[in-house]
Write a protein that holds these residues in place. Structure first.
Motif, PDB file in Angstrom:
ATOM      1  N   SER A 198       2.042   6.208   8.804  1.00 15.71           N
ATOM      2  CA  SER A 198       0.957   7.119   8.398  1.00 15.71           C
ATOM      3  C   SER A 198      -0.424   6.502   8.605  1.00 15.71           C
ATOM      4  O   SER A 198      -0.601   5.339   8.286  1.00 15.71           O
TER       5      SER A 198
ATOM      6  N   THR B  10       0.497   9.468  10.977  1.00 20.43           N
ATOM      7  CA  THR B  10       1.323   9.527  12.177  1.00 20.43           C
ATOM      8  C   THR B  10       0.488  10.064  13.355  1.00 20.43           C
ATOM      9  O   THR B  10      -0.539  10.731  13.159  1.00 20.43           O
TER      10      THR B  10
ATOM     11  N   ILE C 146       5.041   6.727  13.898  1.00 23.21           N
ATOM     12  CA  ILE C 146       5.379   7.405  12.637  1.00 23.21           C
ATOM     13  C   ILE C 146       4.786   6.761  11.391  1.00 23.21           C
ATOM     14  O   ILE C 146       4.951   7.281  10.293  1.00 23.21           O
TER      15      ILE C 146
ATOM     16  N   PHE D  46       8.386   2.553  15.626  1.00 22.56           N
ATOM     17  CA  PHE D  46       7.663   2.683  14.355  1.00 22.56           C
ATOM     18  C   PHE D  46       6.207   3.128  14.572  1.00 22.56           C
ATOM     19  O   PHE D  46       5.611   3.785  13.703  1.00 22.56           O
TER      20      PHE D  46
ATOM     21  N   TRP E 211       8.502   5.743   0.168  1.00 19.86           N
ATOM     22  CA  TRP E 211       8.510   4.624   1.113  1.00 19.86           C
ATOM     23  C   TRP E 211       7.378   3.666   0.773  1.00 19.86           C
ATOM     24  O   TRP E 211       6.210   4.047   0.923  1.00 19.86           O
TER      25      TRP E 211
ATOM     26  N   LYS F 258      -1.681  11.737   3.738  1.00 21.04           N
ATOM     27  CA  LYS F 258      -1.148  13.063   4.072  1.00 21.04           C
ATOM     28  C   LYS F 258      -1.807  14.129   3.194  1.00 21.04           C
ATOM     29  O   LYS F 258      -2.081  15.239   3.650  1.00 21.04           O
TER      30      LYS F 258
ATOM     31  N   SER G  57       6.461  -0.604   1.505  1.00 21.83           N
ATOM     32  CA  SER G  57       6.931  -1.868   2.081  1.00 21.83           C
ATOM     33  C   SER G  57       6.241  -3.061   1.415  1.00 21.83           C
ATOM     34  O   SER G  57       5.261  -2.901   0.696  1.00 21.83           O
TER      35      SER G  57
ATOM     36  N   ILE H 159      -1.241  17.915   3.980  1.00 22.93           N
ATOM     37  CA  ILE H 159       0.186  17.973   4.336  1.00 22.93           C
ATOM     38  C   ILE H 159       1.081  17.978   3.109  1.00 22.93           C
ATOM     39  O   ILE H 159       2.102  18.654   3.079  1.00 22.93           O
TER      40      ILE H 159
ATOM     41  N   THR I 229       0.852  -1.191   0.000  1.00 18.93           N
ATOM     42  CA  THR I 229       0.000   0.000   0.000  1.00 18.93           C
ATOM     43  C   THR I 229       0.889   1.244   0.000  1.00 18.93           C
ATOM     44  O   THR I 229       1.687   1.436   0.908  1.00 18.93           O
ATOM     45  N   GLY I 230       0.735   2.049  -1.034  1.00 20.36           N
ATOM     46  CA  GLY I 230       1.530   3.275  -1.124  1.00 20.36           C
ATOM     47  C   GLY I 230       0.678   4.489  -0.816  1.00 20.36           C
ATOM     48  O   GLY I 230       0.892   5.558  -1.377  1.00 20.36           O
ATOM     49  N   LEU I 231      -0.285   4.306   0.089  1.00 20.28           N
ATOM     50  CA  LEU I 231      -1.271   5.381   0.278  1.00 20.28           C
ATOM     51  C   LEU I 231      -0.920   6.382   1.363  1.00 20.28           C
ATOM     52  O   LEU I 231      -1.728   7.262   1.650  1.00 20.28           O
ATOM     53  N   SER I 232       0.284   6.301   1.968  1.00 25.34           N
ATOM     54  CA  SER I 232       0.558   7.324   2.996  1.00 25.34           C
ATOM     55  C   SER I 232       0.594   8.702   2.339  1.00 25.34           C
ATOM     56  O   SER I 232       0.195   9.696   2.951  1.00 25.34           O
TER      57      SER I 232
HETATM   58  C1  LIG Z   1       9.889   1.401   7.886  1.00 25.32           C
HETATM   59  C2  LIG Z   1       8.894   2.251   7.158  1.00 25.32           C
HETATM   60  C3  LIG Z   1       8.024   1.654   6.265  1.00 25.32           C
HETATM   61  C4  LIG Z   1       7.093   2.423   5.575  1.00 25.32           C
HETATM   62  N1  LIG Z   1       6.246   1.798   4.693  1.00 25.32           N
HETATM   63  C5  LIG Z   1       5.335   2.515   4.012  1.00 25.32           C
HETATM   64  C6  LIG Z   1       4.434   1.882   3.098  1.00 25.32           C
HETATM   65  O1  LIG Z   1       4.447   0.671   2.910  1.00 25.32           O
HETATM   66  N2  LIG Z   1       3.562   2.665   2.421  1.00 25.32           N
HETATM   67  C7  LIG Z   1       3.511   4.007   2.604  1.00 25.32           C
HETATM   68  O2  LIG Z   1       2.697   4.653   1.937  1.00 25.32           O
HETATM   69  N3  LIG Z   1       4.328   4.652   3.479  1.00 25.32           N
HETATM   70  C8  LIG Z   1       5.237   3.929   4.182  1.00 25.32           C
HETATM   71  N4  LIG Z   1       6.067   4.568   5.092  1.00 25.32           N
HETATM   72  C9  LIG Z   1       5.899   6.014   5.329  1.00 25.32           C
HETATM   73  C10 LIG Z   1       5.147   6.236   6.657  1.00 25.32           C
HETATM   74  O3  LIG Z   1       3.874   5.636   6.606  1.00 25.32           O
HETATM   75  C11 LIG Z   1       4.960   7.725   6.979  1.00 25.32           C
HETATM   76  O4  LIG Z   1       4.296   8.372   5.955  1.00 25.32           O
HETATM   77  C12 LIG Z   1       6.209   8.447   7.193  1.00 25.32           C
HETATM   78  O5  LIG Z   1       7.014   7.762   8.100  1.00 25.32           O
HETATM   79  C13 LIG Z   1       5.875   9.856   7.732  1.00 25.32           C
HETATM   80  O6  LIG Z   1       6.054  10.707   6.707  1.00 25.32           O
HETATM   81  P1  LIG Z   1       7.387  11.581   6.484  1.00 25.32           P
HETATM   82  O7  LIG Z   1       8.576  10.828   6.834  1.00 25.32           O
HETATM   83  O8  LIG Z   1       7.314  12.047   5.058  1.00 25.32           O
HETATM   84  O9  LIG Z   1       7.178  12.708   7.507  1.00 25.32           O
HETATM   85  P2  LIG Z   1       7.173  14.275   7.234  1.00 25.32           P
HETATM   86  O10 LIG Z   1       6.162  14.645   6.204  1.00 25.32           O
HETATM   87  O11 LIG Z   1       8.578  14.712   7.002  1.00 25.32           O
HETATM   88  O12 LIG Z   1       6.634  14.828   8.607  1.00 25.32           O
HETATM   89  C14 LIG Z   1       7.323  14.658   9.853  1.00 25.32           C
HETATM   90  C15 LIG Z   1       6.286  14.614  10.949  1.00 25.32           C
HETATM   91  O13 LIG Z   1       5.517  15.831  10.982  1.00 25.32           O
HETATM   92  C16 LIG Z   1       4.154  15.547  10.733  1.00 25.32           C
HETATM   93  N5  LIG Z   1       3.638  16.610   9.877  1.00 25.32           N
HETATM   94  C17 LIG Z   1       4.308  17.222   8.864  1.00 25.32           C
HETATM   95  N6  LIG Z   1       3.534  18.196   8.329  1.00 25.32           N
HETATM   96  C18 LIG Z   1       2.383  18.205   9.033  1.00 25.32           C
HETATM   97  C19 LIG Z   1       1.193  18.980   8.956  1.00 25.32           C
HETATM   98  N7  LIG Z   1       1.037  19.949   8.072  1.00 25.32           N
HETATM   99  N8  LIG Z   1       0.174  18.672   9.821  1.00 25.32           N
HETATM  100  C20 LIG Z   1       0.311  17.680  10.729  1.00 25.32           C
HETATM  101  N9  LIG Z   1       1.436  16.930  10.854  1.00 25.32           N
HETATM  102  C21 LIG Z   1       2.438  17.176  10.007  1.00 25.32           C
HETATM  103  C22 LIG Z   1       4.114  14.177  10.059  1.00 25.32           C
HETATM  104  O14 LIG Z   1       2.887  13.507  10.264  1.00 25.32           O
HETATM  105  C23 LIG Z   1       5.271  13.484  10.756  1.00 25.32           C
HETATM  106  O15 LIG Z   1       4.870  13.017  12.020  1.00 25.32           O
HETATM  107  C24 LIG Z   1       7.019   3.822   5.789  1.00 25.32           C
HETATM  108  C25 LIG Z   1       7.891   4.437   6.709  1.00 25.32           C
HETATM  109  C26 LIG Z   1       8.819   3.670   7.391  1.00 25.32           C
HETATM  110  C27 LIG Z   1       9.726   4.337   8.372  1.00 25.32           C
END
Ligand SMILES: Cc1cc2nc3c(=O)[nH]c(=O)nc-3n(C[C@H](O)[C@H](O)[C@H](O)COP(=O)(O)OP(=O)(O)OC[C@H]3O[C@@H](n4cnc5c(N)ncnc54)[C@H](O)[C@@H]3O)c2cc1C
Length: 356
Positions: free
Chosen positions: A337, A339, A335, A332, A144, A117, A146, A122, A110-113
């Motif tokens: 999504s 988050t 964080i 994990f 990202w 957002k 998985s 966001i 699932t690439g829906l994070s």
């Molecule tokens: C091991 C791992 C596996 C993953 N696997 C997947 C996957 O399979 N599919 C997928 O789609 N994604 C995946 N992700 C991405 C994950 O789901 C999160 O989207 C990601 O960790 C958080 O986004 P970011 O790093 O871009 O945070 P950023 O966008 O850099 O934000 C940092 C923090 O600030 C918060 N934030 C930033 N701007 C705002 C705002 N305007 N309002 C409120 N809060 C805000 C964010 O929620 C976050 O907590 C994975 C991440 C990891 C670490």
């Protein structure tokens, strides 16, 4: 609670450290879980699932996460794609793709994070699609994703189709122009098969469309998305609490009191999960409470792991006792999504709008 077989328990426990460190192949986890016949839990029987409420699927993710959170997360990814297809009205996906996911012949991602957002304002959508009557062309990339199993996967992406509109599309790894990048070096969840992915003019038959109106679709499944994620926290909290309580000696009075408090809070949250997980459908007004539960359970799991560390003392520092791994697994939970930060901000906005 899903009863786990000795076979699966042993498989998960033996590989848990390797799955976290990234030293064992991740794709075997879904095959082992499929043998337990857990992939169809909460999926209607008319679609090839074993029926029952969503709670069955939540509890299966919890049961796996008790032994290995990385495998629990892979199950969540896989189960999410199953969930999207089950909520799609596209019979071709039901007939041709869903059965392959239910048997783990194909891995689900699932690439829906990005969309999660985007819905919260966001970030912009990173993928674009040109929809025609017969086919769809997809361009863009996600940072990202998985469960990108080398043996073959399908991944759900949200793609802008023009103006403010966006669609949700399943993209098979066999599609020309689908390029999964190198696995990311992670400090935990190392075998989660997590990598960036690029879509370079990927042309697919339109039968791969999950839903033409992505926003309506995501709003419809958002509660189930978050409830299934809750399984991760539930499993970890249960395990750490039981590890702390069997730390090899009687807990001091203070520690015993803390264990009781964590256990009582966990029971209260389990009751709420059971209620939401058995509901036929969720009223949109319940969504903020589901978000609160997701935040609260992530926090409780983190508290339980730190409590386990203190209850075990120095023994917790020994490699192989699991506590160190669980500390990294717990990192994990806030964080993924949506988050906890995102959900807190959404809740703040929601309650500020609500009449006093
Ligand atoms: C091991 C791992 C596996 C993953 N696997 C997947 C996957 O399979 N599919 C997928 O789609 N994604 C995946 N992700 C991405 C994950 O789901 C999160 O989207 C990601 O960790 C958080 O986004 P970011 O790093 O871009 O945070 P950023 O966008 O850099 O934000 C940092 C923090 O600030 C918060 N934030 C930033 N701007 C705002 C705002 N305007 N309002 C409120 N809060 C805000 C964010 O929620 C976050 O907590 C994975 C991440 C990891 C670490």
């Amino acid at each position: 609670m899903a009863a786990i077989s000795d076979r699966l328990r042993t498989f998960l426990a033996q590989r848990a450290d390797g799955m976290n460190d990234g030293t064992v192949p991740g794709e075997q986890a879904i095959h082992a879980i499929a043998q337990e016949e857990w992939l169809g839990l909460g999926v209607p029987a008319r679609l090839g699932g074993s029926g029952g409420p969503l709670l069955g699927a939540i509890e299966s993710i919890a049961a796996v996460s008790e032994y290995c959170l990385t495998s629990g997360f892979l199950l969540w990814c896989h189960r999410m794609l199953i969930e999207y297809l089950a909520h799609s009205e596209n019979p071709w996906l039901h007939e041709q793709v869903l059965p392959r996911l239910l048997t783990a012949d194909l891995h689900g991602a699932t690439g829906l994070s990005n969309a999660v957002k985007h819905l919260a304002g966001i970030e912009p959508l990173r993928v674009e699609a040109e929809l025609r009557a017969e086919n769809v062309t997809i361009n863009g990339s996600l940072a990202w994703v998985s469960n990108l199993a080398p043996g073959g996967f399908a991944v759900a992406v949200a793609a802008r189709t023009g103006g403010d509109r966006w669609a949700v599309i399943a993209v098979p790894s066999s599609g020309k122009g689908v390029e999964a990048g190198k696995e990311l070096p992670l400090f935990g969840l190392g075998s989660s098969l997590t990598a960036p992915i690029r879509f370079d003019r990927v042309s697919l038959p339109a039968t791969w469309l999950i839903h033409e109106d992505g926003e309506t679709f995501l709003r419809r499944i958002r509660a189930r998305f978050v409830l299934l994620q809750i399984g991760l926290s539930l499993g970890l909290a249960r395990r750490s609490l039981s590890e702390a309580s069997s730390a090899g000696r009687d807990l001091t009075q203070g520690l015993a009191k803390r264990a009781d408090t964590i256990a009582a809070t966990l029971r209260r949250f389990e009751e709420a999960v059971r209620e939401y997980g058995c509901a036929e459908s969720l009223d949109p007004e319940e969504l903020p409470h589901v978000f609160e539960l997701r935040i609260a359970l992530a926090n409780l799991a983190i508290e339980a792991v730190w409590f386990e560390l203190q209850a075990k003392g120095g023994r917790a520092y020994l490699k192989g006792c699991g506590t160190g791994r669980r500390l990294r697994e717990a990192a994990f939970l806030p964080i993924v999504s949506p988050t906890c930060v995102q959900l807190e901000e959404e809740l703040n906005r929601h309650y500020m709008r609500a009449p006093v």
